[in-house]
Design a protein around this motif. Structure first.
Motif, short mmCIF file in Angstrom:
data_model
loop_
_atom_site.label_atom_id
_atom_site.label_comp_id
_atom_site.label_asym_id
_atom_site.label_seq_id
_atom_site.Cartn_x
_atom_site.Cartn_y
_atom_site.Cartn_z
N ARG A 18 -14.32 11.55 -46.33
CA ARG A 18 -14.47 10.55 -47.39
C ARG A 18 -13.23 10.58 -48.26
O ARG A 18 -13.10 11.40 -49.17
N THR A 91 -9.85 2.63 -44.02
CA THR A 91 -11.05 2.20 -44.73
C THR A 91 -12.00 1.48 -43.79
O THR A 91 -13.22 1.67 -43.85
N LYS A 93 -12.32 2.05 -40.68
CA LYS A 93 -12.90 3.05 -39.78
C LYS A 93 -13.76 4.06 -40.54
O LYS A 93 -14.12 5.10 -39.97
N LYS A 94 -14.03 3.79 -41.81
CA LYS A 94 -14.94 4.59 -42.64
C LYS A 94 -14.34 5.92 -43.08
O LYS A 94 -15.03 6.73 -43.70
N SER A 97 -13.20 5.75 -48.29
CA SER A 97 -14.39 5.18 -48.93
C SER A 97 -14.02 4.01 -49.81
O SER A 97 -14.77 3.04 -49.92
N ARG A 117 -14.51 -2.86 -51.72
CA ARG A 117 -14.00 -1.50 -51.55
C ARG A 117 -12.70 -1.29 -52.34
O ARG A 117 -12.07 -0.24 -52.23
#
Length: 258
Positions: A18, A91, A93-94, A97, A117
């Protein structure tokens, strides 16, 4: 042989789940937008107009809009650079965060980071808002009317229209600050990119991240006062470092293919 600092940067990103990216003006210089503090930048040529003066004086409002349109060309033609696109990819691709940015140029959104985001601490200069009713305005009609009349724009409700940025003397946006604090508290890696880290309270997020257990990496051409608490500092040009991160991820993904 890969540079040890670059390797360490890759390792920090690879091990994180994260990431919060905190970006300043330095990330956008490769897109042709001058740093406000650099010689020849906006603050070198103009004394900032205080928000109180903007509200109190028609002359100040006219001057603010004159400066806006005079300095707007670099932002209007700017495109996201490799640093923006790498952050957008992470971001998406997670891994990342969110992006907390001090910038007002909208390039993170233009690079593909979803609007929800991106936390804009200093607002956005690519559109305007009424300070009374919060109606949003596109800039082109305002520009045309200003060039014709020389008058500062006023909303139908009677409120003053201003670029959607946070000016000197104007309160920081409470909702954005709260969101940024929540995201910083929850991250395991905080990466500050292209910020001199002298503007408070925004720069305080770095110490807040460390306090809550996150690793801290700083990528900035010049030293900052937070280098002493960082797990990694890279006094490098931003573009090549971020490009190496993209290349390293691509190589890893290709190696994992059967």
């Amino acid at each position: 042989m890969i540079d040890p600092e670059i390797r360490r940067f890759h390792e920090l990103v690879a091990s994180a789940s994260r990431i919060v990216f905190f970006t300043g003006a330095g990330i956008s210089t490769d897109s042709g937008i001058p740093d406000f503090r650099s010689p020849g930048g906006v603050w070198d040529r103009f004394k900032p107009i205080d928000f109180g003066d903007f509200m109190a004086s028609e002359e100040a409002r006219i001057e603010a809009w004159r400066r806006k349109f005079e300095t707007d060309k670099s932002i209007r033609r700017a495109k996201p650079n490799i640093a923006h696109t790498v952050i957008a990819d992470l971001t998406d691709k997670k891994k990342g965060s969110c992006v907390i940015t001090q910038n007002i140029d909208g390039l993170h959104q233009a690079s593909g980071v979803r609007g929800d985001r991106v936390i804009e601490l200093h607002g956005n200069t690519t559109y305007a808002k009424c300070l009374r009713c919060q109606t949003r305005y596109a800039l082109d009609p305002i520009r045309k009317a200003f060039e014709k009349s020389g008058r500062a724009p006023v909303c139908e409700c009677g409120g003053y229209i201003k670029t959607a940025t946070i000016s000197f003397g104007q309160a920081m946006p409470e909702a954005e600050m709260a969101r940024a604090e929540d995201e910083t508290r929850s991250c395991d890696l905080f990466i500050a990119i292209g910020s001199s880290l002298v503007v408070q309270p925004a720069a305080g997020f770095l110490a807040f991240a460390k306090h809550h257990g996150a690793k801290l990496a700083i990528l900035n051409r010049d030293p900052t006062e937070f280098d002493r608490i960082a797990d990694l500092t890279l006094h490098r040009e931003i573009g090549p470092v971020m490009a190496s991160l993209a290349q390293g991820r691509a190589a890893l993904e290709n190696a994992e293919e059967p």
